[in-house]
Design a protein around this motif. Structure first.
Motif, PDB file in Angstrom:
ATOM      1  N   GLY A   1       0.200  11.369   5.409  1.00  0.00           N
ATOM      2  CA  GLY A   1       0.956  12.576   5.744  1.00  0.00           C
ATOM      3  C   GLY A   1       0.461  13.748   4.922  1.00  0.00           C
ATOM      4  N   PHE A   2       0.562  14.931   5.502  1.00  0.00           N
ATOM      5  CA  PHE A   2       0.076  16.126   4.809  1.00  0.00           C
ATOM      6  C   PHE A   2       0.982  17.290   5.188  1.00  0.00           C
ATOM      7  CE2 PHE A   2      -3.102  19.363   3.559  1.00  0.00           C
ATOM      8  CZ  PHE A   2      -3.609  18.778   2.401  1.00  0.00           C
ATOM      9  N   VAL A   3       1.380  18.076   4.186  1.00  0.00           N
ATOM     10  CA  VAL A   3       2.227  19.255   4.396  1.00  0.00           C
ATOM     11  C   VAL A   3       1.430  20.499   4.035  1.00  0.00           C
ATOM     12  CG1 VAL A   3       4.330  20.469   3.730  1.00  0.00           C
ATOM     13  CG2 VAL A   3       4.343  17.969   3.892  1.00  0.00           C
ATOM     14  N   VAL A   4       1.457  21.496   4.916  1.00  0.00           N
ATOM     15  CA  VAL A   4       0.854  22.801   4.646  1.00  0.00           C
ATOM     16  C   VAL A   4       1.991  23.813   4.602  1.00  0.00           C
ATOM     17  CG1 VAL A   4      -0.754  24.585   5.420  1.00  0.00           C
ATOM     18  CG2 VAL A   4      -1.286  22.152   5.805  1.00  0.00           C
ATOM     19  N   THR A   5       2.185  24.461   3.474  1.00  0.00           N
ATOM     20  CA  THR A   5       3.330  25.347   3.300  1.00  0.00           C
ATOM     21  C   THR A   5       3.087  26.718   3.930  1.00  0.00           C
ATOM     22  OG1 THR A   5       2.643  26.441   1.235  1.00  0.00           O
ATOM     23  CG2 THR A   5       3.661  24.262   1.042  1.00  0.00           C
TER      24      THR A   5
ATOM     25  N   ARG B   1       0.848  -1.189   0.000  1.00  0.00           N
ATOM     26  CA  ARG B   1       0.000   0.000   0.000  1.00  0.00           C
ATOM     27  C   ARG B   1       0.879   1.232   0.000  1.00  0.00           C
ATOM     28  NH1 ARG B   1      -2.069   4.054   2.953  1.00  0.00           N
ATOM     29  NH2 ARG B   1      -1.574   3.482   5.105  1.00  0.00           N
ATOM     30  N   PRO B   2       0.854   2.028  -1.064  1.00  0.00           N
ATOM     31  CA  PRO B   2       1.651   3.265  -1.053  1.00  0.00           C
ATOM     32  C   PRO B   2       1.137   4.206   0.028  1.00  0.00           C
ATOM     33  CG  PRO B   2       0.825   2.758  -3.261  1.00  0.00           C
ATOM     34  CD  PRO B   2       0.106   1.867  -2.313  1.00  0.00           C
ATOM     35  N   LEU B   3       2.046   4.937   0.655  1.00  0.00           N
ATOM     36  CA  LEU B   3       1.623   5.985   1.574  1.00  0.00           C
ATOM     37  C   LEU B   3       1.013   7.124   0.772  1.00  0.00           C
ATOM     38  CD1 LEU B   3       4.663   6.163   4.037  1.00  0.00           C
ATOM     39  CD2 LEU B   3       2.433   5.099   4.444  1.00  0.00           C
ATOM     40  N   GLN B   4      -0.062   7.681   1.277  1.00  0.00           N
ATOM     41  CA  GLN B   4      -0.740   8.786   0.618  1.00  0.00           C
ATOM     42  C   GLN B   4      -0.347  10.098   1.300  1.00  0.00           C
ATOM     43  OE1 GLN B   4      -2.635   8.349  -2.189  1.00  0.00           O
ATOM     44  NE2 GLN B   4      -1.967   6.209  -2.015  1.00  0.00           N
ATOM     45  N   PHE B   5       0.311  10.974   0.550  1.00  0.00           N
ATOM     46  CA  PHE B   5       0.734  12.270   1.074  1.00  0.00           C
ATOM     47  C   PHE B   5       0.082  13.382   0.256  1.00  0.00           C
ATOM     48  CE2 PHE B   5       3.463  10.025   3.690  1.00  0.00           C
ATOM     49  CZ  PHE B   5       4.316  10.831   4.452  1.00  0.00           C
ATOM     50  N   GLY B   6      -0.214  14.474   0.931  1.00  0.00           N
ATOM     51  CA  GLY B   6      -0.746  15.644   0.263  1.00  0.00           C
ATOM     52  C   GLY B   6       0.120  16.852   0.560  1.00  0.00           C
ATOM     53  N   LEU B   7       0.198  17.776  -0.388  1.00  0.00           N
ATOM     54  CA  LEU B   7       0.932  19.031  -0.214  1.00  0.00           C
ATOM     55  C   LEU B   7      -0.017  20.183  -0.526  1.00  0.00           C
ATOM     56  CD1 LEU B   7       3.563  20.737   0.130  1.00  0.00           C
ATOM     57  CD2 LEU B   7       3.947  20.405  -2.332  1.00  0.00           C
TER      58      LEU B   7
ATOM     59  N   LEU C   1      17.102  14.470   6.521  1.00  0.00           N
ATOM     60  CA  LEU C   1      16.983  13.660   7.718  1.00  0.00           C
ATOM     61  C   LEU C   1      15.641  13.895   8.411  1.00  0.00           C
ATOM     62  CD1 LEU C   1      18.500  11.562   9.328  1.00  0.00           C
ATOM     63  CD2 LEU C   1      19.667  13.403  10.559  1.00  0.00           C
ATOM     64  N   LEU C   2      15.223  15.148   8.502  1.00  0.00           N
ATOM     65  CA  LEU C   2      13.932  15.455   9.125  1.00  0.00           C
ATOM     66  C   LEU C   2      12.799  14.749   8.395  1.00  0.00           C
ATOM     67  CD1 LEU C   2      12.030  16.988  11.040  1.00  0.00           C
ATOM     68  CD2 LEU C   2      12.115  18.909   9.418  1.00  0.00           C
ATOM     69  N   PHE C   3      12.781  14.838   7.072  1.00  0.00           N
ATOM     70  CA  PHE C   3      11.676  14.236   6.325  1.00  0.00           C
ATOM     71  C   PHE C   3      11.744  12.710   6.345  1.00  0.00           C
ATOM     72  CE2 PHE C   3      10.609  18.426   5.100  1.00  0.00           C
ATOM     73  CZ  PHE C   3       9.310  18.375   4.605  1.00  0.00           C
ATOM     74  N   GLN C   4      12.952  12.146   6.315  1.00  0.00           N
ATOM     75  CA  GLN C   4      13.042  10.692   6.431  1.00  0.00           C
ATOM     76  C   GLN C   4      12.529  10.222   7.785  1.00  0.00           C
ATOM     77  OE1 GLN C   4      16.825   8.883   5.136  1.00  0.00           O
ATOM     78  NE2 GLN C   4      17.207  10.725   3.938  1.00  0.00           N
ATOM     79  N   ASN C   5      12.898  10.935   8.847  1.00  0.00           N
ATOM     80  CA  ASN C   5      12.418  10.571  10.183  1.00  0.00           C
ATOM     81  C   ASN C   5      10.901  10.707  10.281  1.00  0.00           C
ATOM     82  OD1 ASN C   5      14.986  10.009  11.164  1.00  0.00           O
ATOM     83  ND2 ASN C   5      15.287  12.046  12.038  1.00  0.00           N
ATOM     84  N   TRP C   6      10.387  11.800   9.733  1.00  0.00           N
ATOM     85  CA  TRP C   6       8.945  12.041   9.783  1.00  0.00           C
ATOM     86  C   TRP C   6       8.178  10.957   9.026  1.00  0.00           C
ATOM     87  CZ3 TRP C   6       5.762  14.921   5.854  1.00  0.00           C
ATOM     88  CH2 TRP C   6       4.459  15.184   6.324  1.00  0.00           C
TER      89      TRP C   6
ATOM     90  N   ASN D   1      -8.918  13.297   8.857  1.00  0.00           N
ATOM     91  CA  ASN D   1      -8.571  12.713   7.569  1.00  0.00           C
ATOM     92  C   ASN D   1      -7.071  12.577   7.321  1.00  0.00           C
ATOM     93  OD1 ASN D   1     -11.414  13.716   7.249  1.00  0.00           O
ATOM     94  ND2 ASN D   1     -11.134  12.878   5.204  1.00  0.00           N
ATOM     95  N   VAL D   2      -6.246  12.983   8.277  1.00  0.00           N
ATOM     96  CA  VAL D   2      -4.796  12.912   8.118  1.00  0.00           C
ATOM     97  C   VAL D   2      -4.193  12.264   9.361  1.00  0.00           C
ATOM     98  CG1 VAL D   2      -2.668  14.236   7.798  1.00  0.00           C
ATOM     99  CG2 VAL D   2      -4.777  14.987   6.667  1.00  0.00           C
ATOM    100  N   HIS D   3      -3.242  11.347   9.126  1.00  0.00           N
ATOM    101  CA  HIS D   3      -2.577  10.710  10.265  1.00  0.00           C
ATOM    102  C   HIS D   3      -1.602  11.661  10.950  1.00  0.00           C
ATOM    103  CE1 HIS D   3      -0.949   7.639  12.826  1.00  0.00           C
ATOM    104  NE2 HIS D   3       0.263   7.774  12.308  1.00  0.00           N
ATOM    105  N   HIS D   4      -0.789  12.382  10.159  1.00  0.00           N
ATOM    106  CA  HIS D   4       0.151  13.340  10.745  1.00  0.00           C
ATOM    107  C   HIS D   4       0.405  14.470   9.753  1.00  0.00           C
ATOM    108  CE1 HIS D   4       3.549  14.855  13.126  1.00  0.00           C
ATOM    109  NE2 HIS D   4       3.075  14.105  14.092  1.00  0.00           N
ATOM    110  N   THR D   5       0.499  15.695  10.284  1.00  0.00           N
ATOM    111  CA  THR D   5       0.632  16.889   9.450  1.00  0.00           C
ATOM    112  C   THR D   5       1.889  17.654   9.819  1.00  0.00           C
ATOM    113  OG1 THR D   5      -1.791  17.072   9.432  1.00  0.00           O
ATOM    114  CG2 THR D   5      -0.542  18.974   8.631  1.00  0.00           C
ATOM    115  N   MET D   6       2.555  18.206   8.796  1.00  0.00           N
ATOM    116  CA  MET D   6       3.666  19.122   9.024  1.00  0.00           C
ATOM    117  C   MET D   6       3.265  20.497   8.486  1.00  0.00           C
ATOM    118  SD  MET D   6       7.705  19.109   7.798  1.00  0.00           S
ATOM    119  CE  MET D   6       8.057  17.500   8.496  1.00  0.00           C
ATOM    120  N   PHE D   7       3.201  21.468   9.386  1.00  0.00           N
ATOM    121  CA  PHE D   7       2.874  22.843   9.023  1.00  0.00           C
ATOM    122  C   PHE D   7       4.173  23.648   8.937  1.00  0.00           C
ATOM    123  CE2 PHE D   7      -0.936  21.280  11.216  1.00  0.00           C
ATOM    124  CZ  PHE D   7      -1.957  21.698  10.365  1.00  0.00           C
TER     125      PHE D   7
END
Length: 306
Positions: A102-106, A34-40, A281-286, A134-140
């Protein structure tokens, strides 16, 4: 790295030229995972540059990730052709029924406005609340981080006397954090903001992970709302700050030279990237933390059933 993005997206060619393997739809369908689903959610005016910066970091993983580009529903971009947006982006209304690992808000170039005066603030509030179901974890990021801290925790912000602009040393406060595995005790971080958050309004629910005596808090962890708040710009490429400086010079704003950016403080020289490794490194860890904790059944994201 397998990352799946639209075949004709300009960022694709840039990533492939950097040696990043970009997967097409038919190849990803043959992998029995199952691919991870990420949004930007891209709020920046230069959509192409921003999506490339984040795709580059999300791509640095052996996991397969499908990246969806998202934009505010009712907002006309002055810098990106509508045809480009129609081709590569979905509005939030079009994705609001989906679930994301995962979801990123710029960030957004509207730091001088009170949050409630931003034209699309009502939709931003909906989106921030939607991340909880609707999101497991978000990076703002940057303005996105300030907005989420304001919305979820009533963290106050204030206008700095002088813009924080350049590359500044920061210190890691919690080496045990899963998001900071492998980080140096201190690191260089690109910074470009006129605002700061008021430390006295940061509640005990928030954990400060990276800090700077010179330019303030850099990153916080929020266990309650399953979010990271990055107030600065590890995603920046070599010339992000330099191009901002040159833009302001051309506009007659007489900006100060970005601190600690150009070799010998000579703006004719190419800036050296001293933060790239920590960005990856931050994004790999996240992403690893998301992979370890997200439910296999994507439908259970946001339900607390896992």
């Amino acid at each position: 790295m397998p990352i799946r993005i639209p075949d004709q997206l300009p960022a694709r060619k840039t990533l492939e030229n950097e040696g990043v393997v970009v997967m097409d739809k038919s190849r990803s369908a043959r992998q029995d995972i199952r691919p991870l689903q990420f949004g930007l959610l891209n709020l920046m005016p230069n959509k192409e540059r921003t999506e490339t910066q984040f795709a580059r970091l999300i791509a640095a993983t052996p996991l397969q990730i499908d990246l969806s580009l998202v934009r505010i529903t009712d907002h006309d971009s002055k810098n990106t052709p509508e045809e480009y947006l129609q081709t590569f982006y979905q509005t939030w209304e079009e994705v609001r029924e989906r679930k994301f690992d995962g979801f990123v808000v710029t960030g957004a170039p509207i730091a001088n406005l009170p949050f409630e005066d931003v034209r699309y603030w009502p939709e931003m509030v909906e989106i921030m609340d939607w991340t909880q179901t609707n999101v497991h974890h978000t990076m703002f990021i940057c303005w996105g981080a300030q907005a989420a801290l304001h919305h979820f925790h009533d963290v106050k912000r204030f206008r700095r006397d002088k813009k924080a602009f350049g590359v500044f040393r920061h210190r890691v406060l919690d080496t045990r954090s899963p998001y900071l595995r492998g980080f140096s005790d201190d690191l260089a971080v690109p910074v470009s903001r006129n605002n700061d958050i008021d430390r006295s309004s940061v509640s005990s629910d928030l954990e400060v992970l990276i800090d700077s005596e010179e330019v303030g808090i850099c990153m916080l962890n929020d266990r309650k709302y399953r979010a990271l708040y990055m107030l600065n710009h590890l995603e920046y490429d070599n010339r992000s700050l330099a191009d901002e400086y040159e833009r302001d010079v051309k506009a007659g704003l007489d900006p100060e030279l970005p601190a600690n950016l150009f070799p010998g403080n000579d703006p004719s020289q190419m800036p050296e990237n001293r933060w790239r490794s920590h960005a990856h490194l931050l994004f790999q860890n996240w992403i690893n933390e998301i992979y370890q904790t997200t439910p296999y059944d994507l439908g259970k994201v946001g339900t607390g059933e896992w």
